[in-house]
Design an enzyme around this catalytic site. Structure first.
Site, short mmCIF file in Angstrom:
data_model
loop_
_atom_site.label_atom_id
_atom_site.label_comp_id
_atom_site.label_asym_id
_atom_site.label_seq_id
_atom_site.Cartn_x
_atom_site.Cartn_y
_atom_site.Cartn_z
N ASP A 162 1.00 -34.06 48.43
CA ASP A 162 1.57 -32.85 47.85
C ASP A 162 2.94 -32.44 48.41
OD1 ASP A 162 -1.06 -33.01 47.03
OD2 ASP A 162 -1.59 -30.96 47.55
N GLU A 392 -10.12 -33.38 57.13
CA GLU A 392 -9.27 -33.78 56.01
C GLU A 392 -8.18 -34.75 56.50
OE1 GLU A 392 -7.50 -30.43 54.04
OE2 GLU A 392 -6.67 -31.66 52.42
C1 DGY Z 1 -4.26 -28.53 46.59
O1 DGY Z 1 -4.48 -27.54 45.90
O2 DGY Z 1 -3.93 -28.49 47.78
C2 DGY Z 1 -4.47 -29.85 46.02
O3 DGY Z 1 -4.01 -30.86 46.86
C3 DGY Z 1 -3.88 -30.00 44.65
O4 DGY Z 1 -4.48 -31.10 44.09
#
Ligand code: DGY
Length: 420
Positions: A162, A392
Site C-alpha cells: 500500500d 502481520e
Molecule cells: C488496508 O485497508 O490497509 C488494506 O491494505 C487495503 O487493502
C-alpha cells in the site's frame, strides 16, 4: 516447540475462518482479501486440503463477469473497517471493492493441488481452472495497455504494498481536494506509526472516488486513471502465476489455454525488461505517465527469481543488493532498502518484513539454486515467527511485530515452511 507453533498456526486459520473464507485478522481486516486468501489456501492445504480449495472457490464466487477478481469481498457487514462497501459502491452481489490485488491464486491452486492430487480435488481444480484463466486474461486485457506482459496498476492498494515509497512520486500530482472528511478505522486498532499517513489515505480515497465515478469501468480506469504505475511486484507475481497455470492447463489437457498462457509468458519474458532500472541496477516499478523508474530497491525487487527470470547480469546485480542489505539487517527481507533515507522499521511497507513476500523470494531463490540466499530468507522468516508470534509484519532490525497479531497469512507461511 515447532509442533506447538504448527498447532498455533492451524488454530489461527481456524479461528479466522468465517465459514468458507478466512479474514486476514478479525479486527483490522474483517472481510475476505484476495491475495491473503491465496496464501491462506496454501496454508490450509498443509493440513486440510479441502478447506484450501474452499478458500479459493469462495474468492472466485465474487468474480465479476469480465474475469476481474476484487481485492476485498464484503461477505458480511462490519463497521470496524474503512472504507467499507458503501464507499466502494460496486453495485455487485456480493459487494466488493473495485480494484484487484496481486494474482497469487493460480500459484495457490497449483500448490493446493500438488499437496493432495486426488480424483475429488481434480474435479474442483477443473471447476476453478476456467475462472483462473478468465482472471489472467483480464490482467492481459485491462492492466497492460502497452502489451508488454507487465501489470500496470491503478491504485496502491491493488499492489498489496500500500504505502511503498514507489507510489510517492506517481501519487504527487493527485488532486485530494475533494476527498472530504472521513474517519479511518485502522488507526483505531493499531499504532498510527505502523500505518500509512493521512496524505497517503487521501490519495487512496481520491482514487476510489475516481473509480466509482466511472461506474468501475475497468477499461476506462486503465486508460484514464490519474495513477498508472507498472508494478514490479504484481508483474513478477503474474508471470509466476501464468507459469503455474500453464502447468495446470497441461495437466488438464487444455491445449488452447496452454497456448494462450505460453503466449502471455513469452510476452512477459520479452517485455519485463521495461522494469529494470539501469541506474539503480535493480528491478523496480515505473510510472507510466512520467515513464520514470521508481529508483527504489524494495523487497519486490527480489521477486525475479520467483518469476522464473534468468539473466546473468541482472541476477548478479540483484544478488549484490541482497548481500548489501543482508549485512545491514538481522531479518531479511525488508520491504525497503535500509540504506534509503525513507526507511522506517515499523511503518507498513517502508521497512517491515512480510512473511508472504519472503515465501515468494525464498521459493524463487531456492528453485534457482541460490541456496545460501534462499536459506537465509527461510531461516529469518521462521526465526521472526519463533521469536515474536504470527504478526502481520516484523521489524527487520529486531524482529518486533508490526501491524495486526494472529495474522492468517503469516500463520499460513509458517505451515508452508514447516516442512523445509
Ligand atoms: C488496508 O485497508 O490497509 C488494506 O491494505 C487495503 O487493502
Amino acid at each position: 516447540m515447532t509442533e506447538q507453533l504448527d498447532l498455533s498456526a492451524q488454530a489461527i486459520l481456524r479461528a479466522n475462518d468465517r465459514g468458507g473464507y478466512t479474514v486476514p485478522n478479525g479486527q483490522v481486516y474483517p472481510f475476505q482479501w484476495n491475495w491473503d486468501s491465496a496464501f491462506v489456501a496454501m496454508g490450509f492445504a498443509t493440513f486440510d486440503p479441502g478447506r484450501g480449495w474452499q478458500e479459493l472457490e469462495t474468492l472466485f464466487k465474487a468474480q465479476w463477469p469480465g474475469g476481474f477478481v476484487p481485492h476485498i469481498v464484503f461477505w458480511q457487514d462490519d463497521d470496524g473497517y474503512f472504507p467499507g462497501p458503501d464507499i466502494w459502491a460496486s453495485g455487485t452481489n456480493p459487494r466488493t471493492s473495485g480494484i484487484t490485488q496481486p494474482p497469487v491464486a493460480a500459484t495457490a491452486a497449483r500448490v493446493v493441488w500438488e499437496r493432495a492430487p486426488t480424483a475429488e480435488f481434480r474435479t474442483r481444480l477443473e471447476a476453478l481452472f476456467p475462472k483462473l484463466m478468465a482472471y489472467h486474461r483480464w490482467f492481459r486485457d485491462m492492466r497492460d495497455p502497452e502489451k508488454r506482459g507487465i501489470v500496470v496498476t491503478v491504485h496502491p492498494w491493488e499492489t498489496g504494498r500500500d504505502n511503498s515509497p514507489e507510489w510517492d512520486a506517481p501519487g504527487d500530482p493527485l488532486d485530494v481536494s475533494q476527498v472530504g472528511q472521513y474517519a479511518r478505522r485502522d488507526t483505531g486498532h493499531l499504532d498510527a506509526k505502523m500505518r500509512p499517513t493521512k496524505l497517503e489515505y487521501d490519495r487512496y480515497l481520491a482514487l476510489v472516488q475516481f473509480g466509482r465515478s466511472t461506474g468501475w469501468d475497468q477499461a476506462r480506469i486503465a486508460r484514464e486513471s490519474p495513477f498508472r504505475v507498472a508494478d514490479v511486484g504484481m508483474s513478477m507475481i503474474l508471470l509466476r502465476a501464468n507459469r503455474d497455470l500453464l502447468v495446470l492447463a497441461e495437466l488438464l489437457g487444455k491445449a488452447d489455454e496452454a497456448d494462450e498462457l505460453r503466449a502471455m509468458i513469452a510476452r512477459s519474458e520479452a517485455g519485463i525488461e521495461f522494469l529494470w532500472d539501469p541506474d539503480k541496477q535493480c528491478w523496480a516499478s515505473r510510472d507510466m505517465i512520467t515513464r520514470k523508474p521508481s529508483g527504489f530497491v524494495t523487497s519486490a525487487s527480489f521477486l525475479s527469481f520467483y518469476a522464473g527470470l534468468r539473466d546473468a547480469d541482472k541476477d548478479a546485480a540483484t544478488l549484490a543488493h541482497f548481500a548489501r542489505i543482508a549485512a545491514k539487517v538481522r531479518f531479511m527481507v525488508p520491504s525497503l532498502d535500509p540504506e534509503d533515507p525513507g526507511f522506517q522499521m515499523v511503518r507498513y511497507w517502508r521497512g517491515p518484513v512480510w512473511a508472504v513476500v519472503n515465501w515468494m523470494i525464498g521459493t524463487g531463490l531456492l528453485e534457482q539454486g541460490r541456496s545460501a540466499e534462499g536459506e537465509r530468507v527461510v531461516r529469518d522468516t521462521r526465526s521472526m515467527m519463533n521469536q515474536t508470534g504470527f504478526f502481520e509484519a516484523y521489524s527487520p532490525i529486531d524482529g518486533a511485530g508490526s501491524g495486526g497479531d494472529d495474522f492468517s497469512w503469516t500463520a499460513a507461511i509458517w505451515l508452508l515452511l514447516a516442512e523445509r
